[in-house]
Structures are given as structure tokens and as C-alpha cells.
Scaffold this active site. Structure first.
Site, PDB file in Angstrom:
ATOM      1  CB  ILE A 272      -0.945   0.009   1.216  1.00 47.89           C
ATOM      2  CG1 ILE A 272      -0.153  -0.197   2.513  1.00 47.89           C
ATOM      3  CG2 ILE A 272      -2.000  -1.063   1.075  1.00 47.89           C
ATOM      4  CD1 ILE A 272      -1.003  -0.097   3.764  1.00 47.89           C
TER       5      ILE A 272
ATOM      6  N   GLY B 260       6.056  -0.404   0.795  1.00 46.90           N
ATOM      7  CA  GLY B 260       7.209  -0.999   0.127  1.00 46.90           C
ATOM      8  C   GLY B 260       7.358  -2.491   0.327  1.00 46.90           C
TER       9      GLY B 260
ATOM     10  CE  LYS C  93      11.785  -5.262  18.097  1.00 48.06           C
ATOM     11  NZ  LYS C  93      11.709  -4.400  19.301  1.00 48.06           N
TER      12      LYS C  93
ATOM     13  N   GLY D 267       5.087   0.433  10.486  1.00 44.71           N
ATOM     14  CA  GLY D 267       4.236   1.421   9.821  1.00 44.71           C
ATOM     15  C   GLY D 267       3.417   2.327  10.709  1.00 44.71           C
ATOM     16  CD  GLU D 268      -0.850   0.638  12.170  1.00 43.94           C
ATOM     17  OE1 GLU D 268      -1.218   1.810  11.990  1.00 43.94           O
ATOM     18  OE2 GLU D 268      -1.513  -0.354  11.816  1.00 43.94           O
TER      19      GLU D 268
END
Lengths: 207, 752
Positions: free
Chosen positions: B475, B478, B706, B709-710
Site C-alpha cells: 500500500i 514498500g 520489526k 508502519g503505525e
């Protein structure tokens, strides 16, 4: 009530496009084709289809096209739907995001609010026309090397705006680049890497 | 484990490097095909008629005139819609009752957009209006308009409990009580929602702009009562997700319903207004906090009560708790969340399922109490953060039944503070006397990642090129690149020989999707396992040509298989594959990430220096340091890009993106980019944002990576609020921090 609300929000493309008319003065369009704002206000319903068609002749990415289209066709619709050039994106359809940016006669325009007939006789450059014989344009190369994108949906517009900007100002400062690209939203907010890409593109295009 | 090509702890050839995405050329040439770019000959155009009322029953609906229009191929209302709810939601694709202004009432498909628009206007609907409610606390009061037969409260209040919070507050030397508010916020991407549906008999192919193709797949197989094998969902390039596309939505069902009825392919492309109105926005949270500390600088009791405005329907329920239970040690913690339905549009998770909102509350109140006690807010945090070996809850429970490992929040704080030069901050908040006041703030955050089931396939072709197939999605984070790098590292085959198929439920095994920091530790582990399975087969096939060397004694470098002890003995992968005559396929699947007591989380600390213009209320970001623990970064460029972009998205919440609703009509008043003001390159100077990747290594993810994104989106609101306080002495507890709010706060007499 429902339909009233509906009418206001839907299909205002043609109205906006008409209001936008004149943003590019190609001179190719008969004044009679564009109703003045006063006349438009008297139209019973902006959704009512305008049956008028025109034959437009223009060059897109160096290729000449002649095609009969409804006058209300936006340049974005013409590129995406008639020519199947889908690299140019629709993000908002009201010149607020820049995803639809293309170059018409050397100027970057929002193709969502430019009529195809306004570009008649002109030269249109889209993202598909930038790379020559599969060799990336230096701006594209810079965006690749500096990862000036995330999801990529705004990227065509970012690159086309960069092209016009660097054509005009080959050796810009970073602040000038930020200003030049402020009409192109990136929701992933990859702005740092986009800025790095633009500055790298400036170096590459001057080299 | 069988032979490893890259030994854990050994030198890495691919992982940990910088570099462009493997699909960079597609993205910069316009060749990447997004869902809206799909074009099928004869495809119909769909349009949605939306409710003008926030809450009503449909008394009558007449579609006959629309059906009579030449070129209209299908019209549908609740009368002929499947009576199956959208997966994970309480919503029918079409219903005889609408619960927000903008909810779909009828749909149609026609040969072109003009015909569809014209016909849509001919549908007449008679509404029986119902009273409506927009505020989650109001919606819980007796006599409030009721959205569902069982009330407005969704399920039971979610409660996380540890110790005895009331007792803890009594024992505390100092207790403060505060309220923090985050409104409903827009959370879409640049690409408006789009889907294309095509039926072939009872087999459906649906191209959708989704983060979770298999969730959409599950929703549609249930809705149409067809076997799993009969539905294929494809989500190849996605123009941004951020959580709003992490669950099935009505649009996918609507397109599929129309295509089935019309027996022709149908494209449903939302306008920007529709995307804003009928997507899954970041839910409003009203958070009441009580925090108690002991004189020795230890946190003693934390009580969080949150009202979450889920809107008419939830795609996922709000899930606060990470920030109040996992970041700091506190013997007494209670987090109670009321997930409440109201007559605003659908809500769902957005870049942290409530984490930015909760981070705003927790990191603000931590700052407030530290200042009241005369403590350095950073020292107070360092004193109380959970460190390796500390107890931590394994799941979404209060009980601390696990043990924290591979944590690096302390390192994030130290790295960020050093880079920001934390000691430059005003010792006394609000002490700068000029018109322009500078101040520095801190906020910490954490989150888990990689939960749920994931799968992937890797195929090595006869020429030695590699295909990575997965049904989670790229999205913009990557993952095509990151996942390929993992397989490339394992296989010893260069990245230039890789192709990916992303987000295709027919080509790849089950995978929950891309959301919640999970692609790397979920799909990534599956890819690693799949690549190792391929490696084993290739080495076994090569063995006979290399004097029957044991596969364990072989390795692949740059597509050449060599005997480790005698590298001169070698054979090309392509030659082995040609001789084998069959491609090599490996499948990988992973289940829950954490099985033992060890708990691995991902954390970060943000530091911001602001300059507040006291005359205009303008807040200028002078410097912003985002220090994150990502384990081992797989691709450093991608990680930086994620941190930088996520940081700006977090900052965006401080200045705009608020969705406002008219209290009299329930109408959304912010239906465009101009109203929502997502940041441009001018709003925040991207040059002042600096990502720090804190050296660390995870224990569960591929090569110690790990999910990330968030997290970068979480701390912005709190960090900026804390910095504004340090600069001016005024405390902002409601986002966004508009100039009007800042000027008002500056003009109010100071509380002491």
C-alpha cells in the site's frame, strides 16, 4: 430533498470545468462553446447533458490525435478514458490535489478541471511521454534513486510539476522547490524524499 | 532448521541496505495499474444514491423510472440486496434503514457515467426521519436516539485491569485528572475507493483498492454463498491505505452485486466526497484520565476512561490500551473503553487503532504531572518505562503474564534527546518573553506487530528468476521490495531477478492482509520460510553436479551455487534449474507471533521544537526528531521514508483533518481537501524532520526486523502539545491545535 442534495454534489464536473474555462487560453475554442457564468446560472440543471460535440486535434506525447468528443469532456477523462493513458490520476476532480497534473504547451495544469477542447491544437505531455525509448527521464531517475514516493498515486503529478518547474528554474533552492510542489498533495507525506528527488533531478538535468 | 544460506548473525548481503523499491520504475512511469485504471471492454459504470438524512427508515423507494432509462443495466435497493452483513461489521450493503447522512440507499449500473448520473436522479425515496445523535457520550444517555435494537453501546465496555486503581490513586502522593479530545478525522489516501467486479458464471473476480484481499474475499464468499475457490480478489497497486482499507467495505459488495445482476463487469469509483463521507475514518475519542504518582518519581496508578465514537457502523472496534498498559510500569492500571454508535459515518482503524489518540492523552498527562511535580518530563519517562525483562501482558489483557524482550525505548529516548539537545528546553515553561516563543516537547509510543495468520509462496523459475507471491498488499509501505529482499537474502539470488505478485487471493496462500504493523513479521516470516524451502530444493538438485556435496555444505551467492569449503567448485542456479526442468516452489505460513512468555514490541520516541507566534497563533516546527526501534531495518530507505511520512501524518493531526458535522442536519461539513487541509510540502518543512533508526534486533521477525508502519504517526499530537506548553505555558488538550484555539488559550488567565 434527496434529489436536491444529490444534484448539488454530483456531476458538477462540467460546471466547474466551465468556470475554469479560460485558464488556458489556447484560442482554439469558439467563445460560443463556453456559456458565460450568467448563462450557466440560468441553465435549468447543471446535470442536464450538453449535447454539443467538437472534434479536437491535439498532440499527446508527440502523437497526433483527432477525435470527436462531447465538449464537456475534461482533459483527464480524455487522457484516461479515450486514450487509455491511465498514468495520470484522479485524486479529487476539483484541482485540490494535483494527482492529475499534466503539461499543456509547457504549462502544468490540473487536467481534471481543464476541458479537452481547451487543449485543442496544443501539445500535451503526460507521465507516459517522459521516458524516451525506455530510458527514464532524469527526473524519473531522480525519483527512483531517492525514493520520492510511497504509494505512488500522486507520483505522476509530482513528476510533471517538477518538469515544468525545472524547465523554468533549472537551479532552484529547496524552498523554491517546496513552493513549486505545494500544489501536489502526497498523503503518504513522502515530502522529504520528494524534495530530495527534485533537488537531485535539478542536478541531473543540468549535468 | 535446515541449512541456512545466510546464517543468523552472519554477514548480510541484501538486508539492511539502502535502495529504491523494486517497482520504482512502474511507479514513476505511470505503468503501475491501480484499481481505477482497470478497463474491461463492455464494463458498466456504477453510481450510488446516498441518504440525505443521518437517520431514517425508507418508507418507499421507486426505481422504475431509472430502470426505464436506455443504457441502464441494473438498479438495486435493499429489496434485492443480500441479507448478509459486511464482514466484521453490522452493516448490510443496502438496507431499509440509514444511519448516517451519505449511506448508500440505491445503486445502479449503466453503460456510461452520464447515463448513470441521469438515471440516479430518477430514483425517488420517501424517508421516515428518525432522531439522531452525533456525540458518543450523548448517545449513551437515557432517551438518546437508538441506532440498534440492543442500544448504541457496541458489546461490553472493553476493560483492561491491573492491580486496584482506586486504591492506587488513594496511595498516590499526587493525582491529576484531565480530559483529552481527538475529533473524528479523515484518514483516506490519495486514491479514492475503487473496485471492479466481473462474474463468470458463479465465479467472481474483484479488483479492489484494499489492504486485506482475503478479508474482502471472506466477506464476498459469505455474501454470495459461494465456495472460497469461486472468488478472486486482486489488490495490486493501492494508492494509500492507512487502515481505512484494512477491512471489507460496502463498495466491494455493491460492485459485485451490480455485476451479478447486470451480468456484465462493473466499475465503482468513488468521488473524493464519497471517499471522505463513506470510508472508514479515524474515530473520535474522548479520554478521561486520572494519573497518580509517588514522590520518588514512580508512576503508581493510571485510570483511563474512553468514549470512542464508532459512527454508524464500525469496520473494526476501537482498541485502546497499548499506550496505557505497555509503555510504563505502573502497579495499578485500568482502561475502560465504551465503543459507541452514533449517526456519523463509518469509522475504523487508522494508522494505530486509536494509538495516536491514546498517545495524545497518556503522553500529555505524563507531561502535565511531571511539570506539576517539578520533574524533568524525560527523566520521569525514563524512570518509568518498561525495559527488557519487565512484566508485560501477552495479549489484549490487563494481566502481565509475559516478559518484555528486544525492547529499545530507552535507547530511542536517549538518541532523540541527544539529537534534540533536550537540555535546551525552557526550564520554566512559558518563560520566553518575545512574540515568538520556542519550546521543546517529548512523546513516547509503542505497539505490537505481526499478529494473525500469514502465508506466501516463492517460485524459482527455470532461468533462475524468482517470483514472490503474497496476498497481503503493498500500500506504499514498500512490501514488494522488503519481502523480495528477504527472499533474495535467503536464496542468494540478486534482487534484479525478482518479480512480485501482491494482493491476489488466487495466486497466493491465505494472509490476513497489510495492517497493524504486520506485513513484515507476518508475510515476511512466511516469505522467509517459503524461500528456505526453495533453497533446500535447489541445493539438493545441485548436489549431484558438485560431487554429491551435502546441501548443508553448499551456499548460493549471486545466483551461483558453491561448495563453501571449495568455492571454485560451483554451478549456476539457472543451469541447475534448466537441468531440473521444473520450477521450484516453496510455501510458507505463519501463525501467532508470540507463543512463549517473551513479548516483543516496537517503540519510538519523538522530540519536537516548536516556535509559537503569540500574535498569530501560528505554530512553526523548528526541529523534529523521530527515533524508532524497528529491530533490524530490512531496507533503510523504506524505513526512513515510513518514519518521515508517518511523522508528518501525525503532525497533520495537530493542524487539520478534522471531520466536522452539522449538529442540526448531521451533514459532513468537510467534504474536500480544502476543508480537511492535509499537509502540503509547505505546511511542515520536511527538512527539519529527522528519522533515527535505533540499532536493535528483534527476536521473531525475518532477520530481526520489526513492523513499523503505525508507530511514527502516534506521537505527533502529544509531542507538539508538550512543546507548545514548554514554549508558552498554555496546555492544549483538544486537537487540532488551530490558531484560534491557541490565541484563545494564550489570552486566558494562567492556571497555576
Amino acid at each position: 430533498m434527496a434529489n436536491d442534495d444529490r444534484e448539488k454534489s454530483e456531476r458538477s464536473v462540467s460546471r466547474r470545468a466551465f468556470l475554469k474555462g479560460g485558464a488556458i487560453a489556447t484560442g482554439a475554442l469558439s467563445a460560443a462553446l463556453i456559456p458565460a457564468v450568467g448563462a450557466e446560472a440560468q441553465l435549468p440543471d447543471a446535470v442536464e447533458l450538453d449535447p454539443r460535440h467538437s472534434t479536437v486535434a491535439l498532440k499527446v506525447n508527440g502523437v497526433a490525435y483527432r477525435k470527436e468528443i462531447p465538449n464537456r469532456t475534461t482533459l483527464l477523462q480524455f487522457l484516461r478514458e479515450d486514450l487509455k493513458l491511465t498514468g495520470t490520476k484522479m485524486g479529487c476532480d476539483r484541482m485540490q490535489c494535483g494527482a492529475c497534473t499534466v503539461i499543456v504547451n509547457g504549462r502544468n495544469v490540473y487536467s481534471c478541471t481543464t476541458l479537452a477542447v481547451e487543449a485543442a491544437g496544443g501539445e500535451v505531455l503526460t507521465i507516459e511521454g517522459l521516458a524516451k525509448d525506455d530510458v527514464l527521464h532524469p527526473i524519473q531517475q531522480a525519483f527512483v534513486e531517492h525514493s520520492g514516493y510511497q504509494c505512488g498515486f500522486c507520483t505522476s503529478g509530482q513528476i510533471m510539476s517538477t518538469k515544468v518547474f525545472l524547465d523554468r528554474m533549472p537551479n532552484p533552492t529547496e524552498d523554491q522547490a517546496r513552493l513549486a510542489l505545494s500544489g501536489n498533495l502526497c498523503r503518504c507525506a513522502a515530502y522529504k524524499k520528494i524534495l530530495e528527488s527534485v533537488m537531485a533531478a535539478s542536478r541531473l538535468t543540468r549535468a | 532448521m535446515a541449512q541456512q544460506n545466510t546464517i543468523a548473525g552472519g554477514p548480510l548481503n541484501v538486508v539492511g541496505k539502502r535502495g529504491p523499491n523494486i517497482d520504482a520504475v512502474e511507479r514513476v512511469t505511470g505503468r503501475a495499474k491501480y484499481t481505477g485504471d482497470i478497463d474491461i471492454p463492455g464494463m458498466l459504470v456504477a453510481r450510488v444514491l446516498r441518504s440525505p438524512r443521518p437517520h431514517a427508515r425508507i418508507a418507499a423507494i421507486d426505481t422504475s423510472k431509472a430502470e426505464a432509462v436506455t443504457g441502464v443495466r441494473a438498479v438495486m435497493t435493499y429489496k434485492d440486496a443480500p441479507k448478509v452483513m459486511i464482514w466484521g461489521s453490522r452493516q448490510y450493503a443496502l438496507n431499509d434503514r440509514v444511519r448516517f447522512k451519505g449511506e448508500a440507499v440505491a445503486i445502479l449500473a449503466a453503460v456510461d457515467a452520464e447515463t448513470a448520473d441521469r438515471a440516479l436522479k430518477l430514483i425517488t425515496v420517501e424517508y421516515e426521519p428518525l432522531p439522531f445523535v452525533l456525540d458518543p457520550e450523548e448517545a449513551l444517555k437515557p432517551g438518546a436516539p437508538q441506532l440498534f435494537p440492543d442500544g448504541n453501546l457496541e458489546g461490553q465496555p472493553r476493560m483492561l485491569n491491573r492491580g486496584d486503581v482506586e486504591q492506587g490513586l488513594k496511595e498516590s502522593d499526587k493525582v491529576i485528572e484531565r480530559f483529552y479530545h481527538c475529533p473524528t478525522m479523515w484518514s483516506g489516501g490519495m486514491e479514492p475507493r475503487a473496485c471492479v467486479a466481473q462474474w463468470d458464471g458463479d465465479h467472481l473476480t474483484l479488483w479492489a483498492s484494499t489492504q486485506a484481499p482475503f478479508r474482502v474475499h471472506g466477506s464476498l464468499t459469505a455474501m454470495f454463498n459461494v465456495p472460497d475457490a469461486n472468488v478472486r480478489v486482486i489488490s495490486s497497486y493501492v494508492g494509500g491505505g492507512f487502515g481505512t482499507k484494512s477491512a471489507p467495505h460496502t463498495d466491494e459488495a455493491l460492485a459485485a452485486m451490480l455485476a451479478r445482476k447486470a451480468r456484465l463487469p462493473v466499475k465503482l469509483q468513488y468521488t473524493r466526497e464519497e471517499e471522505i463521507l463513506d470510508s472508514n475514518t479515524r474515530f473520535e475519542t474522548k479520554i478521561y484520565v486520572r494519573l497518580g504518582v509517588k514522590k520518588d518519581m514512580t508512576l503508581h496508578a493510571l485510570d483511563v476512561k474512553a468514549y470512542i465514537n464508532q459512527g454508524a457502523y464500525h469496520t473494526r472496534l476501537g482498541g485502546l490500551g497499548n499506550q496505557s498498559t505497555h509503555v510504563y510500569k505502573s502497579p495499578h492500571v485500568r482502561t475502560v473503553q465504551y465503543r459507541v454508535h452514533t449517526n456519523i459515518p463509518n469509522t475504523g482503524p487508522t494508522r494505530g487503532v486509536g494509538d495516536p489518540q491514546e498517545t495524545f492523552a497518556i503522553e500529555s498527562v505524563m507531561d502535565e504531572i511531571a511539570i506539576e511535580m517539578g520533574w524533568d518530563p524525560m527523566e520521569f519517562r525514563l524512570k518509568n518505562i518498561k525495559r527488557n525483562g519487565d512484566p508485560i501482558a501477552r495479549g489484549a489483557v490487563g494481566t502481565e503474564d509475559g516478559r518484555l524482550v528486544a525492547q529499545a525505548l530507552d535507547k530511542c529516548i536517549e538518541a532523540g534527546a541527544s539529537r534534540m539537545q533536550w537540555n535546551r528546553r525552557n526550564a520554566v515553561a512559558g518563560s520566553p518573553t518575545g512574540t515568538k516563543a520556542r519550546g521543546i516537547g517529548i512523546a513516547c509510543t509503542e505497539r505490537g506487530g505481526g499478529a494473525g495468520l500469514a502465508g506466501a509462496s516463492v517460485r524459482v523459475n527455470l532461468d533462475g528468476s524468482v517470483h514472490v507471491l503474497f496476498a497481503s498488499t503493498d500500500i506504499g509501505q514498500g512490501s514488494r521490495t522488503t519481502l523480495s529482499m528477504i527472499a533474495s537474502e535467503v536464496l542468494g539470488i540478486p534482487l534484479s531477478l525478482f518479480r512480485t505478485t501482491a494482493g491476489d487471493t488466487e495466486m497466493a496462500p491465505y494472509d490476513g492482509g497489510s495492517y497493524g504493523n504486520r506485513t513484515l513479521q507476518g508475510t515476511g516470516r512466511a516469505v522467509e520460510a517459503a524461500a528456505r524451502a526453495c533453497l533446500q530444493q535447489i541445493l539438493a538438485a545441485a548436489s549431484p553436479t558438485l560431487n554429491n556435496a551435502a546441501p548443508a555444505d553448499l551456499e548460493i551467492r549471486d545466483s551461483i551455487i558453491r561448495v563453501k569449503a571449495d568455492p571454485a567448485r560451483q554451478v549456476k542456479v539457472a543451469d541447475v534449474m534448466q537441468r531440473r526442468g521444473r520450477s521450484v516452489t516453496g510455501d510458507g505460513a505463519t501463525a501467532a507471533l508470540q507463543t512463549g512468555v517473551d513479548v516483543e514490541r516496537t517503540s519510538g520516541a519523538h522530540f519536537v521544537e516548536v516556535e509559537v507566534d503569540k500574535e498569530t497563533g501560528k505554530v512553526h516546527i523548528i526541529k523534529y526528531i523521530s527515533a524508532h526501534d524497528v529491530g533490524r531495518p530490512i531496507n533503510v530507505t523504506i524505513v526512513e521514508n515510513q518514519i518521515e511520512g508517518g511523522t508528518i501524518q501525525g503532525l497533520a493531526l495537530t493542524q487539520g483533518e478534522e471531520m466536522r458535522f452539522d449538529e442540526r442536519t448531521g451533514a459532513c461539513l468537510t467534504g474536500s481537501f480544502v476543508d480537511l487541509k492535509p499537509p502540503t510540502a509547505l505546511d511542515f518543512d520536511p527538512r527539519v524532520i529527522e528519522a533515527i533508526i535505533v540499532p536493535n534486533e528483534g527476536t521473531t521477525g525475518p532477520f530481526g526486523g520489526k513492523g513499523l508502519g503505525e508507530n511514527p504517526c502516534h506521537p505527533g499530537m502529544a509531542a507538539v502539545a508538550n512543546a507548545i506548553y514548554n514554549a508558552t505555558g498554555v496546555r492544549l488538550r483538544e486537537v487540532p491545535f488551530t490558531r484560534a484555539k491557541i490565541l484563545r488559550a494564550l489570552s486566558e488567565p494562567r492556571r497555576t
